[in-house]
Design a protein around this motif. Structure first.
Motif, PDB file in Angstrom:
ATOM      1  N   LYS A 199     -32.892   2.910  25.973  1.00 38.91           N
ATOM      2  CA  LYS A 199     -32.868   1.519  26.420  1.00 38.91           C
ATOM      3  C   LYS A 199     -34.246   0.874  26.258  1.00 38.91           C
ATOM      4  O   LYS A 199     -34.360  -0.280  25.819  1.00 38.91           O
ATOM      5  N   LEU A 200     -35.300   1.624  26.592  1.00 36.19           N
ATOM      6  CA  LEU A 200     -36.654   1.085  26.490  1.00 36.19           C
ATOM      7  C   LEU A 200     -36.972   0.661  25.067  1.00 36.19           C
ATOM      8  O   LEU A 200     -37.592  -0.384  24.842  1.00 36.19           O
ATOM      9  N   TRP A 201     -36.544   1.478  24.093  1.00 36.36           N
ATOM     10  CA  TRP A 201     -36.905   1.207  22.695  1.00 36.36           C
ATOM     11  C   TRP A 201     -35.755   0.592  21.905  1.00 36.36           C
ATOM     12  O   TRP A 201     -35.775   0.632  20.667  1.00 36.36           O
ATOM     13  N   SER A 202     -34.777   0.012  22.573  1.00 37.88           N
ATOM     14  CA  SER A 202     -33.607  -0.520  21.875  1.00 37.88           C
ATOM     15  C   SER A 202     -33.958  -1.639  20.900  1.00 37.88           C
ATOM     16  O   SER A 202     -33.266  -1.829  19.899  1.00 37.88           O
ATOM     17  N   SER A 203     -35.023  -2.372  21.174  1.00 34.56           N
ATOM     18  CA  SER A 203     -35.428  -3.481  20.291  1.00 34.56           C
ATOM     19  C   SER A 203     -36.722  -3.162  19.544  1.00 34.56           C
ATOM     20  O   SER A 203     -37.456  -4.068  19.158  1.00 34.56           O
ATOM     21  N   ARG A 204     -36.986  -1.861  19.349  1.00 32.39           N
ATOM     22  CA  ARG A 204     -38.265  -1.479  18.757  1.00 32.39           C
ATOM     23  C   ARG A 204     -38.467  -2.077  17.374  1.00 32.39           C
ATOM     24  O   ARG A 204     -39.555  -2.575  17.063  1.00 32.39           O
TER      25      ARG A 204
END
Length: 428
Positions: A311-316
């Motif tokens: 979730k933290l890196w979903s838009s990386r």
């Protein structure tokens, strides 16, 4: 080591130089992709498991010797860090190898080899002081000549490493490896958090190890494992209460617990059934319960790590693509963000905050750069600057957060990351 570029800049204080060198070396050969960059940590985990088996093999039969690496793997936080680019497991592998060498090679030469391995582990990450203490106590009880050799090699080797490091870094080696990472800030709240996530799920293992280690003190000669467990338990309490502490501060306690549980099981196998006390029978039953609990809880803990990270890196991809074109310098809360986006790490804000709180660093020049909007971007994690999280209050001083909120605006956010860019003119 990051080059100094501006007044007010603070070099990165994490003690990862040796680990980074190993990662860079294998990157030259295999390339530095996401998987390859983490191969060192995974290989170190395998090295730790081999070392645990070697130690257990010296005191257990062919069945209970497998308990030490098996119990160690039940501490699921180990698996999480084995997939991270962090020096913890490489340091731990060197420490476990030192203990295995000391136990399986009880000579002066073996003791010298153990001292050198411990020195290497301390250089990778200075966290093995409980192992040093345990070895000194153990050797003082069994062989004073080996103790003298251990202390002499450790003192001379440590002095050479520090002296050479100070020379090669222009006097900044101790700053990076000690002053920037050791703080007097300790709180019961921090200790409670570390124990809740890092020890509570495996309380039975630790309790049985404590029972065995205390009981083993009544026997002569006392083995290294119970001494090591008690030293690790004592060391975990003050270090777990320090600012920035997490479950990785308990790794040596995990190692010592695994070895002590294996020794406890071996003791049960060596005694006839009618010689086993009720308390030992209860402890054995509790171990079985702990194994069942681990089979149920560990997947949940692992999945929580996985889904929270995903979730933290979903838009990386979107965020990294935009940040790559941002000019230097940028200010990041998460240190890896600088590397992911092709930027140099300008400042370790956590270290800078600690030093500022200790009145060992002047934050004025950095505040001036923020006020003058000289950072092209500021990237915060999981909370905006005007409503900071508890973690951000450890990573930034209040004046830093105020300067970001006053002189920068959120240009992009997915709720997990907040990318700030300078405000235009005097707008607020």
């Amino acid at each position: 080591m990051c080059p100094q570029r501006e007044p007010g800049w603070v070099a990165c204080g994490d003690q990862n130089s040796a680990y980074s060198a190993v990662v860079a070396a294998q990157g030259k050969i295999f390339g530095l992709g996401f998987t390859a960059a983490r191969a060192v940590s995974f290989a170190a985990l395998l090295w730790v498991l081999l070392g645990l088996h070697r130690i257990a093999r010296a005191q257990c039969d062919r069945w209970t010797e497998l308990a030490a690496p098996a119990v160690f793997l039940f501490f699921i936080e180990i698996s999480f860090y084995a997939g991270s680019m962090r020096p913890d497991l490489l340091s731990l592998a060197l420490v476990v190898s030192a203990l295995a060498t000391l136990i399986r090679w009880p000579t002066i030469r073996g003791t010298v080899s153990a001292a050198l391995l411990l020195l290497a582990g301390l250089f990778v990450k200075p966290q093995a002081f409980d192992a040093v203490c345990a070895v000194c106590v153990y050797l003082a009880m069994v062989d004073r000549k080996r103790l003298a050799a251990f202390i002499a090699v450790g003192a001379v080797g440590g002095a050479l490493i520090v002296g050479l490091g100070q020379f090669l870094t222009g006097g900044r080696f101790l700053d990076h490896h000690y002053w920037y990472v050791v703080y007097p800030s300790h709180t019961l709240g921090q200790l409670g958090t570390v124990l809740f996530y890092g020890a509570l799920p495996w309380t039975i293992f630790i309790g049985v190890a404590l029972h065995h280690s205390v009981g083993a003190l009544r026997h002569r000669p006392v083995g290294l494992v119970p001494i090591y467990f008690l030293c690790s338990l004592a060391w975990a309490l003050p270090t777990g209460a320090g600012a920035g502490a997490a479950a990785n501060y308990l790794f040596e306690l995990y190692v010592a617990t695994s070895l002590a549980v294996a020794a406890f099981l071996q003791g049960l196998r060596e005694r006839p059934p009618d010689a086993v006390s009720r308390f030992d029978r209860l402890a054995a039953a509790l171990i079985s319960i702990q194994v069942v609990l681990c089979l149920a809880l560990n997947p949940l803990i692992g999945l929580e790590h996985y889904f929270s990270t995903r979730k933290l890196w979903s838009s990386r991809d979107t965020m990294v693509r935009a940040l790559r074109i941002a000019p230097e310098p940028i200010l990041v809360e998460e240190l890896g963000m600088a590397g992911y986006t092709g930027h140099q790490l300008f400042v370790d804000s956590f270290v800078a905050t600690r030093l500022s709180n200790l009145h060992r660093w002047d934050e004025g020049p950095l505040l001036a750069m923020l006020t003058e909007r000289r950072f092209s971007r500021a990237v915060l994690r999981e909370a905006p600057a005007d409503h900071p999280s508890q973690l951000q209050r450890e990573r930034f001083t209040p004046r830093m957060l105020e300067a970001i909120a006053a002189h920068y605006r959120v240009s992009w956010s997915d709720g997990n990351w907040f990318v700030y860019e300078p405000r235009q003119g005097g707008a607020r």
